[in-house]
Design an enzyme around this catalytic site. Structure first.
Site, PDB file in Angstrom:
ATOM      1  N   GLN A  97       0.254   2.492  20.882  1.00 20.88           N
ATOM      2  CA  GLN A  97       0.433   3.178  19.582  1.00 20.88           C
ATOM      3  C   GLN A  97      -0.679   4.214  19.430  1.00 20.88           C
ATOM      4  O   GLN A  97      -1.797   4.018  19.921  1.00 20.88           O
ATOM      5  CB  GLN A  97       0.451   2.176  18.418  1.00 20.88           C
ATOM      6  CG  GLN A  97      -0.850   1.485  18.059  1.00 20.88           C
ATOM      7  CD  GLN A  97      -1.121   0.242  18.889  1.00 20.88           C
ATOM      8  OE1 GLN A  97      -0.691   0.112  20.015  1.00 20.88           O
ATOM      9  NE2 GLN A  97      -1.868  -0.711  18.320  1.00 20.88           N
ATOM     10  N   ARG A 120     -10.360  -2.298  10.050  1.00 21.71           N
ATOM     11  CA  ARG A 120      -9.799  -1.107  10.693  1.00 21.71           C
ATOM     12  C   ARG A 120     -10.282  -1.026  12.133  1.00 21.71           C
ATOM     13  O   ARG A 120     -11.305  -1.604  12.504  1.00 21.71           O
ATOM     14  CB  ARG A 120     -10.173   0.160   9.918  1.00 21.71           C
ATOM     15  CG  ARG A 120      -9.308   0.264   8.679  1.00 21.71           C
ATOM     16  CD  ARG A 120      -9.453   1.591   8.005  1.00 21.71           C
ATOM     17  NE  ARG A 120     -10.485   1.513   6.999  1.00 21.71           N
ATOM     18  CZ  ARG A 120     -10.486   2.256   5.897  1.00 21.71           C
ATOM     19  NH1 ARG A 120      -9.527   3.118   5.671  1.00 21.71           N
ATOM     20  NH2 ARG A 120     -11.452   2.145   5.029  1.00 21.71           N
ATOM     21  N   TYR A 177       0.842  -1.205   0.000  1.00 17.00           N
ATOM     22  CA  TYR A 177       0.000   0.000   0.000  1.00 17.00           C
ATOM     23  C   TYR A 177       0.874   1.252   0.000  1.00 17.00           C
ATOM     24  O   TYR A 177       0.693   2.155  -0.810  1.00 17.00           O
ATOM     25  CB  TYR A 177      -0.903  -0.021   1.235  1.00 17.00           C
ATOM     26  CG  TYR A 177      -1.892   1.106   1.321  1.00 17.00           C
ATOM     27  CD1 TYR A 177      -2.955   1.206   0.422  1.00 17.00           C
ATOM     28  CD2 TYR A 177      -1.795   2.072   2.328  1.00 17.00           C
ATOM     29  CE1 TYR A 177      -3.889   2.233   0.519  1.00 17.00           C
ATOM     30  CE2 TYR A 177      -2.729   3.101   2.429  1.00 17.00           C
ATOM     31  CZ  TYR A 177      -3.771   3.177   1.525  1.00 17.00           C
ATOM     32  OH  TYR A 177      -4.691   4.201   1.636  1.00 17.00           O
ATOM     33  N   ASP A 178       1.862   1.250   0.923  1.00 16.01           N
ATOM     34  CA  ASP A 178       2.697   2.441   1.083  1.00 16.01           C
ATOM     35  C   ASP A 178       3.439   2.778  -0.204  1.00 16.01           C
ATOM     36  O   ASP A 178       3.471   3.924  -0.646  1.00 16.01           O
ATOM     37  CB  ASP A 178       3.719   2.229   2.213  1.00 16.01           C
ATOM     38  CG  ASP A 178       3.059   1.848   3.532  1.00 16.01           C
ATOM     39  OD1 ASP A 178       1.833   1.614   3.542  1.00 16.01           O
ATOM     40  OD2 ASP A 178       3.777   1.747   4.544  1.00 16.01           O
ATOM     41  N   GLU A 179       4.028   1.757  -0.803  1.00 17.65           N
ATOM     42  CA  GLU A 179       4.820   2.017  -2.014  1.00 17.65           C
ATOM     43  C   GLU A 179       3.935   2.334  -3.208  1.00 17.65           C
ATOM     44  O   GLU A 179       4.311   3.121  -4.078  1.00 17.65           O
ATOM     45  CB  GLU A 179       5.747   0.840  -2.324  1.00 17.65           C
ATOM     46  CG  GLU A 179       6.819   0.606  -1.254  1.00 17.65           C
ATOM     47  CD  GLU A 179       7.801   1.779  -1.067  1.00 17.65           C
ATOM     48  OE1 GLU A 179       7.700   2.809  -1.754  1.00 17.65           O
ATOM     49  OE2 GLU A 179       8.686   1.645  -0.198  1.00 17.65           O
ATOM     50  N   ASP A 189       3.443  -1.966  12.109  1.00 12.30           N
ATOM     51  CA  ASP A 189       2.338  -1.099  12.546  1.00 12.30           C
ATOM     52  C   ASP A 189       2.938   0.219  13.091  1.00 12.30           C
ATOM     53  O   ASP A 189       3.718   0.191  14.048  1.00 12.30           O
ATOM     54  CB  ASP A 189       1.579  -1.830  13.664  1.00 12.30           C
ATOM     55  CG  ASP A 189       0.193  -1.278  13.910  1.00 12.30           C
ATOM     56  OD1 ASP A 189      -0.778  -1.961  13.581  1.00 12.30           O
ATOM     57  OD2 ASP A 189       0.097  -0.164  14.460  1.00 12.30           O
TER      58      ASP A 189
HETATM   59  N1  UDP Z   1      -5.960  -2.181  15.783  1.00 14.70           N
HETATM   60  C1  UDP Z   1      -6.362  -2.756  16.980  1.00 14.70           C
HETATM   61  N2  UDP Z   1      -7.393  -3.635  16.971  1.00 14.70           N
HETATM   62  C2  UDP Z   1      -8.088  -3.969  15.838  1.00 14.70           C
HETATM   63  C3  UDP Z   1      -7.685  -3.364  14.626  1.00 14.70           C
HETATM   64  C4  UDP Z   1      -6.623  -2.472  14.626  1.00 14.70           C
HETATM   65  O1  UDP Z   1      -5.766  -2.492  18.040  1.00 14.70           O
HETATM   66  O2  UDP Z   1      -8.993  -4.799  15.918  1.00 14.70           O
HETATM   67  C5  UDP Z   1      -4.840  -1.206  15.807  1.00 14.70           C
HETATM   68  C6  UDP Z   1      -3.796  -1.396  14.715  1.00 14.70           C
HETATM   69  O3  UDP Z   1      -2.805  -2.319  15.118  1.00 14.70           O
HETATM   70  C7  UDP Z   1      -3.257   0.012  14.593  1.00 14.70           C
HETATM   71  C8  UDP Z   1      -4.457   0.897  14.907  1.00 14.70           C
HETATM   72  O4  UDP Z   1      -5.391   0.074  15.593  1.00 14.70           O
HETATM   73  O5  UDP Z   1      -2.254   0.249  15.560  1.00 14.70           O
HETATM   74  C9  UDP Z   1      -5.131   1.476  13.679  1.00 14.70           C
HETATM   75  O6  UDP Z   1      -5.332   0.412  12.786  1.00 14.70           O
HETATM   76  P1  UDP Z   1      -6.161   0.540  11.436  1.00 14.70           P
HETATM   77  O7  UDP Z   1      -6.190  -0.814  10.820  1.00 14.70           O
HETATM   78  O8  UDP Z   1      -7.468   1.181  11.702  1.00 14.70           O
HETATM   79  O9  UDP Z   1      -5.372   1.553  10.491  1.00 14.70           O
HETATM   80  P2  UDP Z   1      -3.846   2.015  10.364  1.00 14.70           P
HETATM   81  O10 UDP Z   1      -3.812   3.339  11.030  1.00 14.70           O
HETATM   82  O11 UDP Z   1      -2.928   1.035  11.044  1.00 14.70           O
HETATM   83  O12 UDP Z   1      -3.628   2.084   8.916  1.00 14.70           O
END
Ligand code: UDP
Length: 315
Positions: free
Chosen positions: A215, A192, A151-153, A277
């Protein structure tokens, strides 16, 4: 406004979460809108209410193939792409293809139509950032061969290709770097954090926090994001602009907020942190404030309430 004078905007990914909200905004502003989507992650329900509107047209099409639409186009918003980590991990090649070949095709179309092109880039271009908050001049810390790299690249290539068309062909281009956004029409199963936690809380399942939840992310309500994009499109800024809400929160705190909103019995459980992550993420929106006169208006309490109400009918 006379129908002949209406400007036409093509929105790729038009039946996705953001694409469909953009369709609504442009229809409301008096444009003719063409939504294009191959429906691999987009949902026709998101645009069902626009079907039958004389100013709206839907074309089912994969933009990684030759793309053409008849008639004039004034603006193209390129939003086609799987966009949640589990979607792009499931669809790694499609994600790379739409960012690379898809962007090339749509830039070619924009050049042919002399349309202004705006592409949906992302805070993921900053990877796991080493500067905080992230300003647009930061080049990022991305693992090109990691799982998220697809995705990033793809998005980094998209930005590079967009700037090349701008510099070499003189195409009018805009690049928005979108930070975490939420609101109605997110897919409950897109993986998400917000749909995952809300879905779990509404059905009494354990709420999964990845890692220790320290995080951070900064969540922007969808109407604010759409307004920022609208302003950027109509501005003169050709360099990337961050659009997001700087209100930063840890994922554990976010889970607790959702728990409180829903007054669920669900308990929080901890699961392993996915590879690469990002540990922190927060937009510096000085540029958007100064150039676009934009800043977010919807706070998390308000935005969460509307979004949770939307999900209540879906579980
Ligand atoms: N995350 C979480 N539980 C979930 C799904 C995601 O703790 O069931 C965390 C994920 O590891 C990240 C953050 O929530 O640190 C946001 O994740 P998301 O997939 O929404 O989008 P990202 O910002 O990572 O692209």
């Amino acid at each position: 406004m006379n129908i002949q004078q209406k400007k036409t905007v093509l929105i790729t990914g038009g039946s996705g979460f953001l694409g469909s909200h953009l369709c609504d905004r442009f229809i409301a502003e008096g444009y003719k809108v063409i939504a294009m989507d191959n429906l691999i992650t987009g949902n026709p329900d998101n645009i069902a209410h626009l079907m039958g509107n004389d100013n709206f047209r839907f074309i089912k099409h994969d933009v990684t193939e030759f793309t053409w639409v008849t008639g004039e186009l004034d603006y193209i918003l390129h939003f086609a792409s799987p966009a949640s980590p589990i979607d792009y991990l499931k669809l790694p090649i499609q994600t790379l293809k739409v960012g690379a070949m898809g962007t090339h095709k749509i830039l070619g179309l924009a050049k042919e139509k002399k349309a202004r092109f705006l592409c949906a880039s992302t805070s993921e271009v900053y990877g796991d950032p080493l500067i905080h908050p992230q300003t647009e001049d930061y080049w990022g810390n991305v693992n090109p061969i990691g799982f998220r790299g697809v995705y990033d690249e793809a998005k980094r290539f998209m930005e590079a290709m967009t700037m090349a068309y701008h510099r070499y062909h003189g195409l009018e281009t805009r690049i928005v770097r979108i930070f975490n956004t939420y609101g109605p029409r997110m897919r409950l199963n897109d993986g998400r954090v917000l749909p995952a936690l809300v879905g779990q809380a509404l059905t009494g399942q354990p709420m999964t926090v990845f890692g220790d939840g320290s995080q951070t992310r900064s969540f922007c309500y969808v109407s604010d994001l759409v307004d920022g994009i609208y302003r950027l499109l109509l501005s003169n800024e050709t360099q990337p602009v961050n659009i997001g809400n700087p209100a930063e929160i840890t994922i554990l705190e976010f889970a607790k907020e959702i728990q409180k909103h829903i007054q669920t019995e669900s308990e929080i459980v901890f699961k392993p942190l996915p590879e690469d992550d990002p540990k922190v993420r927060q937009p510096d929106i000085t540029k958007a404030r100064e150039l676009l006169g934009w800043e977010p208006k919807v706070n998390r309490a308000e935005g969460l309430k509307t979004t949770i109400d939307f999900f209540r009918d879906k579980v």
